[in-house]
Design a protein around this motif. Structure first.
Motif, PDB file in Angstrom:
ATOM      1  N   GLY A 267      21.028  25.093  86.121  1.00 57.52           N
ATOM      2  CA  GLY A 267      21.387  25.339  87.748  1.00 57.52           C
ATOM      3  C   GLY A 267      20.383  25.611  88.947  1.00 57.52           C
ATOM      4  O   GLY A 267      20.325  25.447  89.824  1.00 57.52           O
ATOM      5  N   PHE A 268      19.502  26.540  88.373  1.00 58.73           N
ATOM      6  CA  PHE A 268      18.375  26.795  89.357  1.00 58.73           C
ATOM      7  C   PHE A 268      17.666  25.677  89.883  1.00 58.73           C
ATOM      8  O   PHE A 268      17.356  25.545  90.919  1.00 58.73           O
ATOM      9  N   VAL A 269      17.277  24.663  88.695  1.00 61.27           N
ATOM     10  CA  VAL A 269      16.349  23.467  89.149  1.00 61.27           C
ATOM     11  C   VAL A 269      17.359  22.496  89.953  1.00 61.27           C
ATOM     12  O   VAL A 269      16.969  21.936  91.014  1.00 61.27           O
ATOM     13  N   TYR A 270      18.446  22.477  89.582  1.00 61.76           N
ATOM     14  CA  TYR A 270      19.620  21.391  90.441  1.00 61.76           C
ATOM     15  C   TYR A 270      19.737  21.976  91.761  1.00 61.76           C
ATOM     16  O   TYR A 270      19.693  21.179  92.484  1.00 61.76           O
ATOM     17  N   ARG A 271      19.819  23.313  92.030  1.00 63.38           N
ATOM     18  CA  ARG A 271      20.191  23.708  93.181  1.00 63.38           C
ATOM     19  C   ARG A 271      18.847  23.765  94.087  1.00 63.38           C
ATOM     20  O   ARG A 271      18.806  23.105  95.143  1.00 63.38           O
ATOM     21  N   THR A 272      17.736  24.107  93.539  1.00 59.81           N
ATOM     22  CA  THR A 272      16.296  23.983  94.312  1.00 59.81           C
ATOM     23  C   THR A 272      16.157  22.742  94.671  1.00 59.81           C
ATOM     24  O   THR A 272      15.765  22.404  95.661  1.00 59.81           O
ATOM     25  N   VAL A 273      15.838  21.924  93.650  1.00 60.82           N
ATOM     26  CA  VAL A 273      15.758  20.372  94.115  1.00 60.82           C
ATOM     27  C   VAL A 273      16.566  19.668  94.886  1.00 60.82           C
ATOM     28  O   VAL A 273      16.399  19.080  95.929  1.00 60.82           O
ATOM     29  N   SER A 274      17.749  19.891  94.885  1.00 58.50           N
ATOM     30  CA  SER A 274      19.033  19.189  95.524  1.00 58.50           C
ATOM     31  C   SER A 274      18.936  19.826  97.070  1.00 58.50           C
ATOM     32  O   SER A 274      18.938  19.193  97.981  1.00 58.50           O
ATOM     33  N   ILE A 275      18.710  21.134  97.128  1.00 60.67           N
ATOM     34  CA  ILE A 275      18.713  21.820  98.458  1.00 60.67           C
ATOM     35  C   ILE A 275      17.311  21.465  99.423  1.00 60.67           C
ATOM     36  O   ILE A 275      17.319  21.037 100.575  1.00 60.67           O
ATOM     37  N   ALA A 276      16.238  21.212  98.337  1.00 62.68           N
ATOM     38  CA  ALA A 276      14.747  20.916  99.074  1.00 62.68           C
ATOM     39  C   ALA A 276      15.121  19.459  99.477  1.00 62.68           C
ATOM     40  O   ALA A 276      14.363  19.104 100.702  1.00 62.68           O
ATOM     41  N   LYS A 277      15.802  18.524  98.918  1.00 57.75           N
ATOM     42  CA  LYS A 277      15.821  17.196  99.248  1.00 57.75           C
ATOM     43  C   LYS A 277      16.787  17.032 100.328  1.00 57.75           C
ATOM     44  O   LYS A 277      16.528  15.882 101.160  1.00 57.75           O
ATOM     45  N   TRP A 278      17.757  17.496 100.375  1.00 58.06           N
ATOM     46  CA  TRP A 278      19.212  17.051 101.029  1.00 58.06           C
ATOM     47  C   TRP A 278      19.303  18.051 101.727  1.00 58.06           C
ATOM     48  O   TRP A 278      20.491  18.108 102.657  1.00 58.06           O
ATOM     49  N   SER A 279      18.773  19.307 101.826  1.00 57.63           N
ATOM     50  CA  SER A 279      19.376  20.551 102.447  1.00 57.63           C
ATOM     51  C   SER A 279      20.844  21.066 102.061  1.00 57.63           C
ATOM     52  O   SER A 279      21.190  21.600 103.071  1.00 57.63           O
ATOM     53  N   GLY A 280      21.093  20.785 100.824  1.00 59.15           N
ATOM     54  CA  GLY A 280      22.529  21.076 100.252  1.00 59.15           C
ATOM     55  C   GLY A 280      22.687  20.532  99.004  1.00 59.15           C
ATOM     56  O   GLY A 280      21.801  19.589  98.667  1.00 59.15           O
ATOM     57  N   THR A 281      23.383  21.063  98.181  1.00 57.95           N
ATOM     58  CA  THR A 281      23.715  20.541  97.043  1.00 57.95           C
ATOM     59  C   THR A 281      24.562  19.431  96.953  1.00 57.95           C
ATOM     60  O   THR A 281      25.403  19.280  98.047  1.00 57.95           O
ATOM     61  N   PRO A 282      24.620  18.741  95.853  1.00 56.85           N
ATOM     62  CA  PRO A 282      25.659  17.463  95.958  1.00 56.85           C
ATOM     63  C   PRO A 282      27.142  18.089  96.347  1.00 56.85           C
ATOM     64  O   PRO A 282      27.692  17.328  96.942  1.00 56.85           O
ATOM     65  N   GLY A 283      27.487  19.307  95.938  1.00 54.46           N
ATOM     66  CA  GLY A 283      28.764  19.612  96.500  1.00 54.46           C
ATOM     67  C   GLY A 283      28.911  20.286  97.917  1.00 54.46           C
ATOM     68  O   GLY A 283      29.991  19.655  98.588  1.00 54.46           O
ATOM     69  N   MET A 284      27.761  20.532  98.353  1.00 54.79           N
ATOM     70  CA  MET A 284      27.975  20.859  99.752  1.00 54.79           C
ATOM     71  C   MET A 284      27.661  19.418 100.646  1.00 54.79           C
ATOM     72  O   MET A 284      28.352  19.444 101.643  1.00 54.79           O
ATOM     73  N   ARG A 285      27.104  18.459 100.178  1.00 55.05           N
ATOM     74  CA  ARG A 285      27.102  17.045 100.834  1.00 55.05           C
ATOM     75  C   ARG A 285      28.441  16.684 100.928  1.00 55.05           C
ATOM     76  O   ARG A 285      28.874  16.095 101.814  1.00 55.05           O
ATOM     77  N   LEU A 286      28.891  16.656  99.510  1.00 55.97           N
ATOM     78  CA  LEU A 286      30.561  16.151  99.652  1.00 55.97           C
ATOM     79  C   LEU A 286      31.461  16.723 100.859  1.00 55.97           C
ATOM     80  O   LEU A 286      32.246  16.102 101.281  1.00 55.97           O
ATOM     81  N   MET A 287      31.067  18.184 100.815  1.00 56.34           N
ATOM     82  CA  MET A 287      32.037  19.021 101.874  1.00 56.34           C
ATOM     83  C   MET A 287      31.381  18.998 103.414  1.00 56.34           C
ATOM     84  O   MET A 287      31.852  19.450 103.955  1.00 56.34           O
ATOM     85  N   SER A 288      30.316  17.968 103.507  1.00 52.17           N
ATOM     86  CA  SER A 288      29.648  17.872 104.748  1.00 52.17           C
ATOM     87  C   SER A 288      29.090  19.204 105.264  1.00 52.17           C
ATOM     88  O   SER A 288      29.341  19.450 106.403  1.00 52.17           O
ATOM     89  N   VAL A 289      28.592  19.957 104.453  1.00 53.18           N
ATOM     90  CA  VAL A 289      27.823  21.455 104.718  1.00 53.18           C
ATOM     91  C   VAL A 289      26.269  21.237 104.630  1.00 53.18           C
ATOM     92  O   VAL A 289      25.972  20.545 103.444  1.00 53.18           O
ATOM     93  N   GLU A 290      25.540  21.660 105.506  1.00 56.19           N
ATOM     94  CA  GLU A 290      23.892  21.741 104.911  1.00 56.19           C
ATOM     95  C   GLU A 290      23.348  23.011 105.357  1.00 56.19           C
ATOM     96  O   GLU A 290      24.007  23.587 106.195  1.00 56.19           O
ATOM     97  N   LEU A 291      22.555  23.188 104.699  1.00 57.21           N
ATOM     98  CA  LEU A 291      21.840  24.618 105.050  1.00 57.21           C
ATOM     99  C   LEU A 291      20.476  24.193 105.934  1.00 57.21           C
ATOM    100  O   LEU A 291      19.934  23.224 106.024  1.00 57.21           O
TER     101      LEU A 291
END
Length: 149
Positions: free
Chosen positions: A62-86
């Motif tokens: 989970g740590f790697v999943y969250r860190t890598v996806s947030i660094a790459k897309w500024s959000g997790t796949p779930g956030m991207r699905l919900m149209s939210v970004e950090l």
């Protein structure tokens, strides 16, 4: 995007923050499903030894999943699905270091559950819908679709 500290103003630019807390909750459900699936798929690669320490393995995946996806897309796949970004305090997308710090804060919050309850209450009660990690880093989750306004 009008900004105080680079982030949209929550009173003038309300569309950036509309329903963000709910969307983050739904994104979390999607991400838990993804992390669980990924953890189970990776288990054979550990020669099934991860079964012996599965909770720790799950946290690491989970740590790697969250860190890598947030660094790459500024959000997790779930956030991207919900149209939210950090976005960071300057309004920019997260870099790897900020993504790792945000994920560390999230992980610590789940480790000490009262902190996660506080984080959820902050998301519901603050103008920018910021969780505990967001407040510490000065970041916020915003609606991606609002960026087109």
């Amino acid at each position: 995007m009008t900004a105080a500290f680079g982030l949209p103003d929550p009173y003038r630019d309300t569309a950036f923050y509309d329903d963000v807390a709910v969307k983050r909750g739904l994104a979390w459900v999607v991400d838990v499903i993804c992390i669980t699936t990924l953890s189970l798929l990776l288990t054979p690669l550990t020669l099934f030894t991860s079964i012996l320490y599965f909770p720790l393995f799950y946290v690491m995946v989970g740590f790697v999943y969250r860190t890598v996806s947030i660094a790459k897309w500024s959000g997790t796949p779930g956030m991207r699905l919900m149209s939210v970004e950090l976005r960071d305090a300057s309004g920019r997308r997260f870099d790897l270091a900020t993504a790792a710090l945000h994920t560390l804060g999230y992980t610590v919050s789940w480790t000490f559950f009262p902190l996660q309850l506080l984080s959820g209450a902050l998301m519901l009660g603050t103008a920018r819908k910021q969780g505990l990690s967001d407040l510490v880093l000065g970041s916020a989750a915003i609606n991606r679709s609002a960026l087109d306004m």
